[in-house]
Structure formats: structure tokens, C-alpha cells
Design a protein around this motif. Structure first.
Motif, PDB file in Angstrom:
ATOM      1  N   HIS A  38       0.827  -1.205   0.000  1.00  0.00           N
ATOM      2  CA  HIS A  38       0.000   0.000   0.000  1.00  0.00           C
ATOM      3  C   HIS A  38       0.869   1.265   0.000  1.00  0.00           C
ATOM      4  CE1 HIS A  38      -3.448   2.553   0.739  1.00  0.00           C
ATOM      5  NE2 HIS A  38      -2.776   3.109   1.742  1.00  0.00           N
ATOM      6  N   ARG A  39       1.875   1.281   0.842  1.00  0.00           N
ATOM      7  CA  ARG A  39       2.747   2.455   0.964  1.00  0.00           C
ATOM      8  C   ARG A  39       3.473   2.754  -0.338  1.00  0.00           C
ATOM      9  NH1 ARG A  39       6.593   2.904   6.109  1.00  0.00           N
ATOM     10  NH2 ARG A  39       4.534   2.909   7.035  1.00  0.00           N
ATOM     11  N   ASN A  40       3.727   1.701  -1.131  1.00  0.00           N
ATOM     12  CA  ASN A  40       4.509   1.879  -2.352  1.00  0.00           C
ATOM     13  C   ASN A  40       3.691   1.700  -3.620  1.00  0.00           C
ATOM     14  OD1 ASN A  40       7.343   2.328  -1.342  1.00  0.00           O
ATOM     15  ND2 ASN A  40       6.727   0.531  -0.177  1.00  0.00           N
TER      16      ASN A  40
END
Length: 160
Positions: A38-40
Motif C-alpha cells: 500500500h505504501r509503495n
């Protein structure tokens, strides 16, 4: 037949505790992986692809896109889409074989390695601290257990 054995004796209780801990470990691992994805801006399949590429690269046995398709249970076209997306974002790169120019290997891209090191570095340090608590014989037992459980999981998955 019930899925859970009676906890009436110490061995049965310990076995159930191990199964519970393993289940919790897998669930937490999935949450960590999803947080990284999700973060990337990665799809869960992208993350699985990166894990396969990384493992094979560390083993000095790089993957081809076709091999990756098989590991991910995707068509070669879908795997090419995953590889294209990961390459576009710098997570992977394609390298031609020096011995057979028709063969293309998948390699971890430098930007992808940096992101993974930054995100997973603290987990790696925590994991190393845990491993240091076990002697060689204990580590061998843990390895044997995890290998056998991995095979059991893979067999079950193949039957699904």
C-alpha cells in the motif's frame, strides 16, 4: 473428525499453541506485506512477484518472466503486465543473459531494493536478534519444522 485436537495432554496443548502462533505469524506477515504494498502503490501480486525475484536473485538463480508466471499462477501475458508495472516504477529491471541473448532475467531494481531495505530493515534487525537466541541445533530443528510445514501448506494449496 474435528479440526482441533483435544488439549487434554501437554503435547496436544503445545501443538495447538504452535499452530496458533504459526497462524498469527502468517497473518501478521500478510499485514506487513500489505502495508509495504500500500505504501509503495503495489498490488499484492506485485509484492509476491518481488519476493520471488528477490529469493531467486539471492540464490544466484534469476527468474525469467515465464518462470514468474508459473510461480504466481498467472498467464504469461498477465505476468508480463506485472513485470512491466514493476519495471516502470523501478522495482525490477530486465537483464539479458550473457550466454543466450534471447533469455531475459528479472532482477531487483536499485530503487526497489532501497525501498525494501528502508521498510523491512527494522524487521530484519528484530528477526536477527531472535535468531541469535537459538543455538545451531535449535535452528536446525526450527528449519526442519518450517520446511515441513511449508511443504504441507504447498501440498494443500496445490489441491485447492
Amino acid at each position: 473428525m474435528t479440526m482441533y485436537r483435544s488439549r487434554a495432554n501437554p503435547r496436544a496443548r503445545r501443538e495447538q499453541e504452535i499452530v496458533d502462533e504459526l497462524r498469527d505469524l502468517v497473518a501478521t506477515s500478510e499485514r506487513i506485506a500489505h502495508a509495504f504494498a500500500h505504501r509503495n502503490g503495489l498490488h499484492p501480486t506485485d509484492l509476491q512477484a518481488l519476493i520471488h525475484v528477490m529469493r531467486r536473485e539471492v540464490a544466484d538463480d534469476p527468474l525469467t518472466a515465464g518462470e514468474l508466471a508459473g510461480l504466481l499462477n498467472l498467464t504469461t501475458g498477465a505476468a508480463t503486465g506485472v513485470v512491466d508495472r514493476l519495471e516502470r516504477h523501478g522495482h525490477l529491471r530486465r537483464d539479458r543473459s550473457e550466454t543466450d541473448r534471447r533469455k531475459v532475467f528479472l532482477r531487483y531494481g536499485d530503487p526497489g531494493q532501497e525501498l525494501a531495505a528502508e521498510f523491512f530493515g527494522p524487521l530484519g534487525r528484530r528477526s536477527s536478534a531472535v535468531l541469535e537466541q537459538f543455538d545451531d541445533a535449535e535452528l536446525e530443528t526450527v528449519h526442519r519444522f518450517l520446511s515441513a510445514m511449508g511443504r504441507a501448506f504447498a501440498e494443500h494449496h496445490a489441491e485447492l
